[in-house]
Design a protein around this motif. Sequence first.
Motif, PDB file in Angstrom:
ATOM      1  N   VAL A   1      -3.425 -13.638 -26.313  1.00 45.16           N
ATOM      2  CA  VAL A   1      -2.870 -13.730 -24.963  1.00 45.16           C
ATOM      3  C   VAL A   1      -2.312 -12.350 -24.632  1.00 45.16           C
ATOM      4  O   VAL A   1      -1.202 -12.002 -25.075  1.00 45.16           O
ATOM      5  CB  VAL A   1      -1.758 -14.796 -24.864  1.00 45.16           C
ATOM      6  N   PRO A   2      -3.030 -11.535 -23.899  1.00 45.77           N
ATOM      7  CA  PRO A   2      -2.601 -10.157 -23.636  1.00 45.77           C
ATOM      8  C   PRO A   2      -1.302 -10.091 -22.831  1.00 45.77           C
ATOM      9  O   PRO A   2      -1.014 -10.956 -21.999  1.00 45.77           O
ATOM     10  CB  PRO A   2      -3.757  -9.575 -22.822  1.00 45.77           C
ATOM     11  N   VAL A   3      -0.534  -9.058 -23.119  1.00 46.82           N
ATOM     12  CA  VAL A   3       0.637  -8.740 -22.298  1.00 46.82           C
ATOM     13  C   VAL A   3       0.168  -7.684 -21.290  1.00 46.82           C
ATOM     14  O   VAL A   3      -0.144  -6.555 -21.668  1.00 46.82           O
ATOM     15  CB  VAL A   3       1.796  -8.189 -23.153  1.00 46.82           C
ATOM     16  N   VAL A   4       0.083  -8.065 -20.035  1.00 49.71           N
ATOM     17  CA  VAL A   4      -0.471  -7.163 -19.010  1.00 49.71           C
ATOM     18  C   VAL A   4       0.527  -7.014 -17.859  1.00 49.71           C
ATOM     19  O   VAL A   4       1.466  -7.801 -17.730  1.00 49.71           O
ATOM     20  CB  VAL A   4      -1.813  -7.697 -18.474  1.00 49.71           C
ATOM     21  N   PRO A   5       0.350  -6.004 -17.016  1.00 50.62           N
ATOM     22  CA  PRO A   5       1.255  -5.823 -15.872  1.00 50.62           C
ATOM     23  C   PRO A   5       1.291  -7.057 -14.967  1.00 50.62           C
ATOM     24  O   PRO A   5       0.282  -7.758 -14.815  1.00 50.62           O
ATOM     25  CB  PRO A   5       0.634  -4.626 -15.135  1.00 50.62           C
ATOM     26  N   ALA A   6       2.445  -7.297 -14.385  1.00 49.53           N
ATOM     27  CA  ALA A   6       2.615  -8.466 -13.508  1.00 49.53           C
ATOM     28  C   ALA A   6       1.688  -8.417 -12.304  1.00 49.53           C
ATOM     29  O   ALA A   6       1.354  -9.456 -11.717  1.00 49.53           O
ATOM     30  CB  ALA A   6       4.071  -8.557 -13.053  1.00 49.53           C
ATOM     31  N   SER A   7       1.261  -7.224 -11.920  1.00 44.62           N
ATOM     32  CA  SER A   7       0.390  -7.086 -10.751  1.00 44.62           C
ATOM     33  C   SER A   7      -1.052  -7.491 -11.037  1.00 44.62           C
ATOM     34  O   SER A   7      -1.835  -7.701 -10.122  1.00 44.62           O
ATOM     35  CB  SER A   7       0.408  -5.640 -10.245  1.00 44.62           C
ATOM     36  N   TRP A   8      -1.398  -7.618 -12.321  1.00 50.60           N
ATOM     37  CA  TRP A   8      -2.750  -8.041 -12.664  1.00 50.60           C
ATOM     38  C   TRP A   8      -2.861  -9.551 -12.464  1.00 50.60           C
ATOM     39  O   TRP A   8      -1.949 -10.304 -12.785  1.00 50.60           O
ATOM     40  CB  TRP A   8      -3.080  -7.703 -14.106  1.00 50.60           C
ATOM     41  N   ARG A   9      -4.002  -9.964 -11.962  1.00 50.52           N
ATOM     42  CA  ARG A   9      -4.215 -11.386 -11.671  1.00 50.52           C
ATOM     43  C   ARG A   9      -5.331 -11.938 -12.545  1.00 50.52           C
ATOM     44  O   ARG A   9      -6.450 -11.418 -12.547  1.00 50.52           O
ATOM     45  CB  ARG A   9      -4.587 -11.555 -10.194  1.00 50.52           C
ATOM     46  N   ALA A  10      -5.023 -12.993 -13.292  1.00 52.54           N
ATOM     47  CA  ALA A  10      -6.031 -13.625 -14.145  1.00 52.54           C
ATOM     48  C   ALA A  10      -6.882 -14.572 -13.309  1.00 52.54           C
ATOM     49  O   ALA A  10      -6.394 -15.563 -12.773  1.00 52.54           O
ATOM     50  CB  ALA A  10      -5.364 -14.394 -15.276  1.00 52.54           C
ATOM     51  N   ASN A  11      -8.160 -14.250 -13.162  1.00 48.67           N
ATOM     52  CA  ASN A  11      -9.070 -15.078 -12.374  1.00 48.67           C
ATOM     53  C   ASN A  11      -9.842 -16.082 -13.221  1.00 48.67           C
ATOM     54  O   ASN A  11     -10.365 -17.064 -12.697  1.00 48.67           O
ATOM     55  CB  ASN A  11     -10.061 -14.190 -11.618  1.00 48.67           C
ATOM     56  N   SER A  12      -9.925 -15.821 -14.515  1.00 51.20           N
ATOM     57  CA  SER A  12     -10.699 -16.709 -15.378  1.00 51.20           C
ATOM     58  C   SER A  12     -10.223 -16.577 -16.820  1.00 51.20           C
ATOM     59  O   SER A  12      -9.838 -15.486 -17.251  1.00 51.20           O
ATOM     60  CB  SER A  12     -12.192 -16.353 -15.283  1.00 51.20           C
ATOM     61  N   ALA A  13     -10.269 -17.679 -17.554  1.00 50.93           N
ATOM     62  CA  ALA A  13      -9.937 -17.666 -18.984  1.00 50.93           C
ATOM     63  C   ALA A  13     -10.644 -18.855 -19.615  1.00 50.93           C
ATOM     64  O   ALA A  13     -10.360 -20.003 -19.270  1.00 50.93           O
ATOM     65  CB  ALA A  13      -8.428 -17.752 -19.197  1.00 50.93           C
ATOM     66  N   ARG A  14     -11.582 -18.584 -20.531  1.00 54.80           N
ATOM     67  CA  ARG A  14     -12.343 -19.686 -21.126  1.00 54.80           C
ATOM     68  C   ARG A  14     -13.062 -19.236 -22.385  1.00 54.80           C
ATOM     69  O   ARG A  14     -13.240 -18.040 -22.619  1.00 54.80           O
ATOM     70  CB  ARG A  14     -13.361 -20.236 -20.132  1.00 54.80           C
ATOM     71  N   VAL A  15     -13.483 -20.212 -23.169  1.00 53.14           N
ATOM     72  CA  VAL A  15     -14.321 -19.954 -24.340  1.00 53.14           C
ATOM     73  C   VAL A  15     -15.752 -20.341 -23.982  1.00 53.14           C
ATOM     74  O   VAL A  15     -15.995 -21.412 -23.416  1.00 53.14           O
ATOM     75  CB  VAL A  15     -13.851 -20.775 -25.555  1.00 53.14           C
TER      76      VAL A  15
ATOM     77  N   THR B   1     -13.498  -0.254 -14.794  1.00 55.61           N
ATOM     78  CA  THR B   1     -12.167   0.319 -14.984  1.00 55.61           C
ATOM     79  C   THR B   1     -12.284   1.701 -15.612  1.00 55.61           C
ATOM     80  O   THR B   1     -13.375   2.241 -15.763  1.00 55.61           O
ATOM     81  CB  THR B   1     -11.318  -0.633 -15.860  1.00 55.61           C
ATOM     82  N   ASP B   2     -11.134   2.276 -15.980  1.00 56.98           N
ATOM     83  CA  ASP B   2     -11.144   3.598 -16.598  1.00 56.98           C
ATOM     84  C   ASP B   2     -10.356   3.558 -17.914  1.00 56.98           C
ATOM     85  O   ASP B   2      -9.803   2.525 -18.298  1.00 56.98           O
ATOM     86  CB  ASP B   2     -10.548   4.644 -15.646  1.00 56.98           C
ATOM     87  N   ALA B   3     -10.328   4.690 -18.598  1.00 49.60           N
ATOM     88  CA  ALA B   3      -9.687   4.753 -19.915  1.00 49.60           C
ATOM     89  C   ALA B   3      -8.198   4.414 -19.827  1.00 49.60           C
ATOM     90  O   ALA B   3      -7.655   3.720 -20.704  1.00 49.60           O
ATOM     91  CB  ALA B   3      -9.880   6.141 -20.512  1.00 49.60           C
ATOM     92  N   LYS B   4      -7.531   4.875 -18.790  1.00 50.26           N
ATOM     93  CA  LYS B   4      -6.092   4.646 -18.664  1.00 50.26           C
ATOM     94  C   LYS B   4      -5.777   3.158 -18.518  1.00 50.26           C
ATOM     95  O   LYS B   4      -4.870   2.622 -19.174  1.00 50.26           O
ATOM     96  CB  LYS B   4      -5.551   5.427 -17.464  1.00 50.26           C
ATOM     97  N   THR B   5      -6.514   2.477 -17.653  1.00 49.42           N
ATOM     98  CA  THR B   5      -6.272   1.050 -17.431  1.00 49.42           C
ATOM     99  C   THR B   5      -6.642   0.240 -18.663  1.00 49.42           C
ATOM    100  O   THR B   5      -5.939  -0.710 -19.046  1.00 49.42           O
ATOM    101  CB  THR B   5      -7.076   0.552 -16.220  1.00 49.42           C
ATOM    102  N   ALA B   6      -7.746   0.604 -19.312  1.00 48.36           N
ATOM    103  CA  ALA B   6      -8.144  -0.089 -20.538  1.00 48.36           C
ATOM    104  C   ALA B   6      -7.089   0.082 -21.628  1.00 48.36           C
ATOM    105  O   ALA B   6      -6.821  -0.841 -22.406  1.00 48.36           O
ATOM    106  CB  ALA B   6      -9.493   0.432 -21.020  1.00 48.36           C
ATOM    107  N   ALA B   7      -6.457   1.264 -21.678  1.00 46.20           N
ATOM    108  CA  ALA B   7      -5.408   1.514 -22.667  1.00 46.20           C
ATOM    109  C   ALA B   7      -4.195   0.620 -22.415  1.00 46.20           C
ATOM    110  O   ALA B   7      -3.525   0.183 -23.363  1.00 46.20           O
ATOM    111  CB  ALA B   7      -4.997   2.982 -22.635  1.00 46.20           C
ATOM    112  N   VAL B   8      -3.910   0.327 -21.157  1.00 41.46           N
ATOM    113  CA  VAL B   8      -2.805  -0.579 -20.829  1.00 41.46           C
ATOM    114  C   VAL B   8      -3.096  -1.968 -21.399  1.00 41.46           C
ATOM    115  O   VAL B   8      -2.230  -2.613 -22.010  1.00 41.46           O
ATOM    116  CB  VAL B   8      -2.600  -0.655 -19.299  1.00 41.46           C
ATOM    117  N   ALA B   9      -4.336  -2.429 -21.211  1.00 39.70           N
ATOM    118  CA  ALA B   9      -4.720  -3.737 -21.740  1.00 39.70           C
ATOM    119  C   ALA B   9      -4.682  -3.740 -23.265  1.00 39.70           C
ATOM    120  O   ALA B   9      -4.192  -4.689 -23.891  1.00 39.70           O
ATOM    121  CB  ALA B   9      -6.114  -4.105 -21.237  1.00 39.70           C
ATOM    122  N   ALA B  10      -5.182  -2.675 -23.874  1.00 38.20           N
ATOM    123  CA  ALA B  10      -5.201  -2.580 -25.339  1.00 38.20           C
ATOM    124  C   ALA B  10      -3.778  -2.584 -25.908  1.00 38.20           C
ATOM    125  O   ALA B  10      -3.503  -3.208 -26.940  1.00 38.20           O
ATOM    126  CB  ALA B  10      -5.942  -1.326 -25.768  1.00 38.20           C
ATOM    127  N   SER B  11      -2.866  -1.891 -25.224  1.00 33.48           N
ATOM    128  CA  SER B  11      -1.469  -1.858 -25.682  1.00 33.48           C
ATOM    129  C   SER B  11      -0.843  -3.243 -25.663  1.00 33.48           C
ATOM    130  O   SER B  11       0.015  -3.560 -26.499  1.00 33.48           O
ATOM    131  CB  SER B  11      -0.652  -0.914 -24.784  1.00 33.48           C
TER     132      SER B  11
END
Length: 213
Positions: free
Chosen positions: A88-102, A189-199
């Motif tokens: 369950v990623p910790v992401v910025p509050a401004s990001w919106r989850a549109n889908s989550a599934r297996v 996306t770009d490297a900076k945004t991907a790094a936020v998700a990875a963190s």
Amino acid sequence: MAESPRIVAELGRAETPDETAARKAESSRVYRSSQTVRNLVAALIVVLAVVVLIVLIVPRGDVREPAAVDVASVADDAASSYDRTVIVPVVPASWRANSARVSGDTTPTWTIVYATGEDAGFIRIAQGFDADTAWDARLLDGAAADGTVTIDGIEWTRYRIADPSAAGNISYAIGTDAGTDRILVYGATDAKTAAVAASGLTDQIEQMREEAR
């Protein structure tokens, strides 16, 4: 009593039967023409009135976006179903989850899709259960590894996306191991945004690696 012939002033004589008939025919034509115009105007007024009425009576509430997906709740269900840790990623509050599934049978894959707020930007965070690096290539249409990046002490493989338009608009991707699983962060996306998700995955990845030892 017979009607006296109509005197036409400009002729100085009574009009002939033909002239009378012509005059009456012209009067009828003018009358019919005026009636047609009146009917047309009346019809237009009725149509406009109906349109105004529809606009006034039809409800016009704000068009609201569907509620964001509750990632944690869906992840709990997936973890119970597959008897394993589900990220369950910790992401910025401004990001919106549109889908989550297996999805998937051979390699079940837990995928979350976030709208990041960038122009047409999105990012996917995927967890391949018991996956290897071949799983990365399948999700990225065969993209090749292109070096590594280190984020919060975790080394990620960076993938080269040669043609984003041919890869579902994927422009950047990184992947790493998490115990027996693989984690992939990729999207438009770009490297900076991907790094936020990875963190936002660091603690969970470290825990999964520790549990797998």
